[in-house]
Scaffold this motif. Structure first.
Motif, PDB file in Angstrom:
ATOM      1  N   TRP A 303      62.692   2.055   8.632  1.00 35.60           N
ATOM      2  CA  TRP A 303      62.475   0.613   8.767  1.00 35.60           C
ATOM      3  C   TRP A 303      63.784  -0.066   9.127  1.00 35.60           C
ATOM      4  O   TRP A 303      64.851   0.329   8.657  1.00 35.60           O
ATOM      5  CB  TRP A 303      61.967   0.011   7.457  1.00 35.60           C
ATOM      6  CG  TRP A 303      60.601   0.455   7.033  1.00 35.60           C
ATOM      7  CD1 TRP A 303      60.140   1.735   6.940  1.00 35.60           C
ATOM      8  CD2 TRP A 303      59.545  -0.379   6.591  1.00 35.60           C
ATOM      9  NE1 TRP A 303      58.866   1.754   6.481  1.00 35.60           N
ATOM     10  CE2 TRP A 303      58.458   0.460   6.252  1.00 35.60           C
ATOM     11  CE3 TRP A 303      59.386  -1.742   6.434  1.00 35.60           C
ATOM     12  CZ2 TRP A 303      57.253  -0.023   5.773  1.00 35.60           C
ATOM     13  CZ3 TRP A 303      58.185  -2.248   5.962  1.00 35.60           C
ATOM     14  CH2 TRP A 303      57.124  -1.386   5.635  1.00 35.60           C
ATOM     15  N   SER A 304      63.718  -1.125   9.906  1.00 35.48           N
ATOM     16  CA  SER A 304      64.889  -1.959  10.139  1.00 35.48           C
ATOM     17  C   SER A 304      65.044  -2.937   8.977  1.00 35.48           C
ATOM     18  O   SER A 304      64.096  -3.167   8.214  1.00 35.48           O
ATOM     19  CB  SER A 304      64.744  -2.750  11.439  1.00 35.48           C
ATOM     20  OG  SER A 304      63.760  -3.769  11.302  1.00 35.48           O
ATOM     21  N   GLU A 306      65.268  -6.104   9.200  1.00 31.28           N
ATOM     22  CA  GLU A 306      64.406  -7.252   9.456  1.00 31.28           C
ATOM     23  C   GLU A 306      62.966  -6.935   9.045  1.00 31.28           C
ATOM     24  O   GLU A 306      62.257  -7.793   8.501  1.00 31.28           O
ATOM     25  CB  GLU A 306      64.475  -7.629  10.942  1.00 31.28           C
ATOM     26  CG  GLU A 306      65.786  -8.268  11.365  1.00 31.28           C
ATOM     27  CD  GLU A 306      66.982  -7.334  11.297  1.00 31.28           C
ATOM     28  OE1 GLU A 306      66.809  -6.091  11.463  1.00 31.28           O
ATOM     29  OE2 GLU A 306      68.102  -7.825  11.064  1.00 31.28           O
ATOM     30  N   GLN A 307      62.545  -5.702   9.280  1.00 34.35           N
ATOM     31  CA  GLN A 307      61.194  -5.298   8.866  1.00 34.35           C
ATOM     32  C   GLN A 307      61.069  -5.299   7.349  1.00 34.35           C
ATOM     33  O   GLN A 307      60.053  -5.723   6.789  1.00 34.35           O
ATOM     34  CB  GLN A 307      60.870  -3.911   9.424  1.00 34.35           C
ATOM     35  CG  GLN A 307      60.625  -3.879  10.916  1.00 34.35           C
ATOM     36  CD  GLN A 307      60.454  -2.462  11.447  1.00 34.35           C
ATOM     37  OE1 GLN A 307      61.134  -1.533  11.012  1.00 34.35           O
ATOM     38  NE2 GLN A 307      59.514  -2.292  12.379  1.00 34.35           N
ATOM     39  N   GLU A 310      60.871  -8.919   6.114  1.00 38.44           N
ATOM     40  CA  GLU A 310      59.541  -9.479   6.363  1.00 38.44           C
ATOM     41  C   GLU A 310      58.517  -8.894   5.401  1.00 38.44           C
ATOM     42  O   GLU A 310      57.682  -9.622   4.837  1.00 38.44           O
ATOM     43  CB  GLU A 310      59.122  -9.192   7.808  1.00 38.44           C
ATOM     44  CG  GLU A 310      57.774  -9.797   8.176  1.00 38.44           C
ATOM     45  CD  GLU A 310      57.383  -9.537   9.622  1.00 38.44           C
ATOM     46  OE1 GLU A 310      56.274  -9.958  10.011  1.00 38.44           O
ATOM     47  OE2 GLU A 310      58.177  -8.911  10.357  1.00 38.44           O
TER      48      GLU A 310
END
Length: 377
Positions: A303-304, A306-307, A310
């Motif tokens: 996962w990034s 940002e992910q 979120e």
């Protein structure tokens, strides 16, 4: 999109303020009744009390943590043209303070495991113009005092601590603010000891440094209408000092609650390292005051960052990033002459770090919810 009924705020100041609201209101009313809003009685009392709590002799209240750095460095003898070592991954206020003192900030990379300044790399950045180092006790953990003292002695440098995130932090028998010639604290509202607005303090055991900051903060005047230096208007308001004076006796307990929360996070996130979720290392044990609890979403994660943000946000978990852009890549400071790639660890951290909810009063259930959600990524 999933919307969770559970909410974990990034910070909740009401848990601190509600139980002592009557005390705060009374303290403010006393200042109003007395009318000494500038350099008043309560400010002088708080300066003494905070200095004692930090293990030093003198405290000088100023308008902000940034001013505490700028005026403090001047008072310590830093002159225009001098170079000052600063970590590249600090908040920009550290750099601003050095520049406002007339000096040149020389940036240094950090240890990726703690986010603290790397003293081995700092040694390589020293030139004949280098006069001081500003170790930033980032996230509530002190840079090793013994290593700092050895470093400063070996290179004949002044230690000026940026303790804006480390109120009453301890390590190796030292308190934050007691290691160097002087130190700067911030009382921004979300700090471990926060005002109801901006504020800061210079602390030192050097009487000459303290007296010079008192002069510099007050238009360069050691007494009214007699100006011996080019100073500025930078005074901690008496009303803010009254609020901080009420809160100070509770600070140790609040810090202990933060540390306990940090330990719960550490324990619960142990297994996440295999998934690329890596907490910053605590090398201070109970002396870490966890202004922030920071993890890395490393390259090992699928996962990034940002992910992850979120995903957590959809589940009612607020997060932050401290800080997304390193100092040398800020547009306003291109003139310092650095470029992408100069500080790879700081650059990597700025891409990976994520601050999780942390405040006195966060419950074990709330932390468990954060840990549970991170285990799903």
């Amino acid at each position: 999109m999933i919307v969770s009924s559970k909410t974990v705020p990034f910070v909740d100041l009401t848990l601190q303020h509600q139980p002592i609201q009557a005390e705060i209101e009374q303290a403010m009313a006393t200042v109003v009744q007395r009318g000494d809003f500038i350099l008043g009685k309560t400010l002088k009392e708080f300066e003494t009390e905070f200095a004692q709590a930090s293990g030093v002799k003198h405290g000088v209240g100023v308008a902000s943590g940034t001013d505490a750095i700028a005026l403090g460095l001047q008072a310590c003898g830093i002159l225009p043209g001098d170079e000052v070592l600063v970590p590249a991954n600090t908040f920009i206020a550290t750099v601003i303070g050095v520049i406002q003192a007339g000096a040149t900030p020389i940036l240094v990379d950090c240890d990726p495991h703690t986010a603290l300044i790397d003293l081995n790399l700092a040694a390589k950045a020293i030139t004949p113009k280098t006069k001081a180092i500003v170790p930033v006790h980032l996230y509530g953990q002190m840079v090793s005092p013994t290593a700092l003292l050895d470093f400063a002695k070996a290179h004949n440098l002044i230690i000026f601590e940026d303790a804006a995130q480390a109120h009453l932090a301890q390590r190796e028998g030292y308190k934050a603010g007691s290691v160097g010639m002087a130190a700067a604290f911030s009382f921004y509202p979300s700090k471990n000891l926060g005002a109801f607005g901006n504020g800061g303090m210079l602390v030192t055991s050097n009487e000459e440094v303290a007296q010079r900051v008192r002069t510099l903060r007050n238009y360069g005047a050691p007494k009214k209408y007699y100006h011996t230096e080019v100073g500025k208007n930078s005074r901690l308001d008496t009303l803010q000092a009254a609020i901080l004076q009420v809160k100070l006796p509770y600070l140790s307990q609040w810090n202990q609650l933060r540390n306990q929360a940090g330990q719960i996070y550490d324990q619960g996130l142990k297994s996440g390292k295999n998934k690329g979720v890596i907490p910053m290392k605590n090398l201070s044990k109970g002396g870490h005051v966890y202004h922030l609890y920071v993890i890395r979403i490393s390259e090992a994660s699928s996962w990034s960052r940002e992910q992850v943000q979120e995903f957590l946000g959809e589940r009612g978990i607020q997060t932050g990033i401290h800080y997304p852009i390193p100092c040398h890549l800020q547009p306003a400071y291109k003139s310092l002459g650095y470029q992408l790639g100069d500080f790879p660890q700081a650059e990597m951290l700025c891409e990976e770090i994520l601050s999780l909810p942390m405040y006195p009063g966060i419950t074990s259930e709330q932390i468990a919810w954060v840990i549970e959600q991170l285990s799903l990524i």
